[in-house]
Design a protein around this motif. Structure first.
Motif, PDB file in Angstrom:
ATOM      1  N   VAL A 149      33.166  31.572  23.993  1.00  0.00           N
ATOM      2  CA  VAL A 149      32.241  31.918  22.927  1.00  0.00           C
ATOM      3  C   VAL A 149      31.186  32.919  23.391  1.00  0.00           C
ATOM      4  CG1 VAL A 149      30.576  30.051  23.334  1.00  0.00           C
ATOM      5  CG2 VAL A 149      30.916  30.935  21.012  1.00  0.00           C
ATOM      6  N   ARG A 150      30.859  32.927  24.661  1.00  0.00           N
ATOM      7  CA  ARG A 150      29.917  33.932  25.175  1.00  0.00           C
ATOM      8  C   ARG A 150      30.654  35.254  25.369  1.00  0.00           C
ATOM      9  NH1 ARG A 150      26.550  31.926  30.243  1.00  0.00           N
ATOM     10  NH2 ARG A 150      28.670  31.890  31.112  1.00  0.00           N
ATOM     11  N   PRO A 151      30.056  36.356  24.934  1.00  0.00           N
ATOM     12  CA  PRO A 151      30.757  37.640  25.064  1.00  0.00           C
ATOM     13  C   PRO A 151      31.123  37.983  26.499  1.00  0.00           C
ATOM     14  CG  PRO A 151      28.440  37.960  24.458  1.00  0.00           C
ATOM     15  CD  PRO A 151      28.744  36.507  24.293  1.00  0.00           C
ATOM     16  N   SER A 152      30.269  37.640  27.442  1.00  0.00           N
ATOM     17  CA  SER A 152      30.584  37.940  28.843  1.00  0.00           C
ATOM     18  C   SER A 152      31.803  37.149  29.309  1.00  0.00           C
ATOM     19  CB  SER A 152      29.382  37.623  29.737  1.00  0.00           C
ATOM     20  OG  SER A 152      28.954  36.273  29.555  1.00  0.00           O
ATOM     21  N   ASP A 153      31.926  35.888  28.864  1.00  0.00           N
ATOM     22  CA  ASP A 153      33.094  35.086  29.229  1.00  0.00           C
ATOM     23  C   ASP A 153      34.360  35.668  28.609  1.00  0.00           C
ATOM     24  OD1 ASP A 153      31.465  33.378  30.637  1.00  0.00           O
ATOM     25  OD2 ASP A 153      31.317  31.894  29.036  1.00  0.00           O
ATOM     26  N   ALA A 154      34.252  36.112  27.354  1.00  0.00           N
ATOM     27  CA  ALA A 154      35.413  36.689  26.673  1.00  0.00           C
ATOM     28  C   ALA A 154      35.888  37.952  27.387  1.00  0.00           C
ATOM     29  CB  ALA A 154      35.066  36.996  25.222  1.00  0.00           C
ATOM     30  N   LEU A 155      34.953  38.768  27.852  1.00  0.00           N
ATOM     31  CA  LEU A 155      35.323  40.003  28.553  1.00  0.00           C
ATOM     32  C   LEU A 155      35.948  39.705  29.915  1.00  0.00           C
ATOM     33  CD1 LEU A 155      32.181  42.105  27.611  1.00  0.00           C
ATOM     34  CD2 LEU A 155      34.513  42.457  26.782  1.00  0.00           C
ATOM     35  N   THR A 156      35.500  38.637  30.545  1.00  0.00           N
ATOM     36  CA  THR A 156      36.125  38.224  31.807  1.00  0.00           C
ATOM     37  C   THR A 156      37.561  37.783  31.579  1.00  0.00           C
ATOM     38  OG1 THR A 156      33.989  37.527  32.733  1.00  0.00           O
ATOM     39  CG2 THR A 156      35.983  36.608  33.739  1.00  0.00           C
ATOM     40  N   LEU A 157      37.776  37.017  30.503  1.00  0.00           N
ATOM     41  CA  LEU A 157      39.131  36.580  30.166  1.00  0.00           C
ATOM     42  C   LEU A 157      40.003  37.757  29.752  1.00  0.00           C
ATOM     43  CD1 LEU A 157      38.331  33.331  28.150  1.00  0.00           C
ATOM     44  CD2 LEU A 157      39.469  33.451  30.372  1.00  0.00           C
ATOM     45  N   ALA A 158      39.382  38.763  29.150  1.00  0.00           N
ATOM     46  CA  ALA A 158      40.150  39.924  28.686  1.00  0.00           C
ATOM     47  C   ALA A 158      40.857  40.623  29.841  1.00  0.00           C
ATOM     48  CB  ALA A 158      39.222  40.906  27.968  1.00  0.00           C
ATOM     49  N   GLU A 159      40.285  40.551  31.024  1.00  0.00           N
ATOM     50  CA  GLU A 159      40.925  41.181  32.186  1.00  0.00           C
ATOM     51  C   GLU A 159      42.273  40.546  32.497  1.00  0.00           C
ATOM     52  OE1 GLU A 159      38.595  42.356  35.604  1.00  0.00           O
ATOM     53  OE2 GLU A 159      36.789  41.608  34.627  1.00  0.00           O
TER      54      GLU A 159
END
Length: 259
Positions: free
Chosen positions: A83-93
């Motif tokens: 739910v946190r944008p930073s976590d989502a971007l980490t998962l996006a990698e």
């Protein structure tokens, strides 16, 4: 970009050359998602398409995307793990090749240092594997300096008169009404020009009173939508162009433009 066709062609070019970071300034994010999915050249079922927002976290929009979301979340609850944008971007990698990730309301997070870094970190790995991050943003949104040179910014155009004609016909059909006459369509399109597809459809549907189009009501609803934008208002006075004094040069110029 002046037309929807130009917008679509630019999207196709961006996908063809593996543009990793794209920001789309749009008045209708849901419509943008469908437009992008529509230009996948028949590969819409094979390419993982995912969406992130701050309420629901990371979610797949097609079967390939749902499979990919389950894989990168590793059994975790999307609303908790991403739910946190930073976590989502980490998962996006961790997303697989050719995946497309839509990032909702990007303008709300651009200026966060962690988010900006997370977006930038995706540039090279996404470029190498054909993946794309699509940052959905409001019209007029601006990127921070850290991202200005790395993100392709596109402005989605408002619906054309032809598109609005289709919306008018579809709305009449959905209301089980007969095909509107050309003058009715012309008046409706005239009142809807300048609105995005979704609010245009909603304003039109509400203005169908007693199985007929109330054009004045439609104009009033358009005025209300316009006035939701800070600094914009529609003058409701009775003055005409001829009543304006002291600006004859301007009036002469505008008459020439109209001619």
């Amino acid at each position: 970009i002046r037309t929807m066709q130009e917008f679509v062609e630019t999207l196709k070019a961006a996908l063809r050359v593996s543009t990793p970071l794209v920001a789309v300034r749009t008045p209708d994010p849901a419509g943008t998602v469908e437009t992008v999915r529509g230009v996948l050249n028949g590969k819409g079922d094979d390419i993982p398409v995912l969406h992130w927002d701050v309420m629901r976290g990371l979610a797949g929009l097609n079967e390939a995307g749902k499979t990919e979301a389950r894989r990168v979340l590793d059994g975790g609850d999307p609303a908790m793990a991403s739910v946190r944008p930073s976590d989502a971007l980490t998962l996006a990698e961790k997303l697989g090749q050719d995946a497309i990730l839509f990032f909702a309301n990007g303008q709300r997070f651009f200026n966060d240092a962690v988010v900006a870094q997370g977006i930038w970190n995706l540039r090279d790995p996404f470029k190498a594997t054909g993946r794309m991050l699509v940052l959905l943003a409001a019209p007029g949104a601006t990127l921070p300096q850290e991202l200005g040179q790395d993100v392709l910014v596109l402005d989605e155009p408002l619906p054309s008169a032809t598109h609005l004609e289709g919306i008018v016909r579809d709305t009449f059909h959905a209301a089980n009404l007969a095909e509107p006459d050309p003058p009715v369509i012309a008046r409706a399109v005239d009142a809807l020009i300048g609105l995005a597809a979704f609010p245009a459809e909603q304003a039109l549907a509400i203005s169908l009173v007693k199985r007929q189009l109330d054009t004045e009501d439609l104009w009033e609803r358009k005025r209300q939508i316009i006035e939701q934008t800070p600094g914009l208002a529609v003058w409701r006075g009775g003055e005409t162009f001829e009543d304006i004094g002291g600006v004859e040069n301007v009036k002469s110029f505008l008459r020439a433009v109209l001619r």
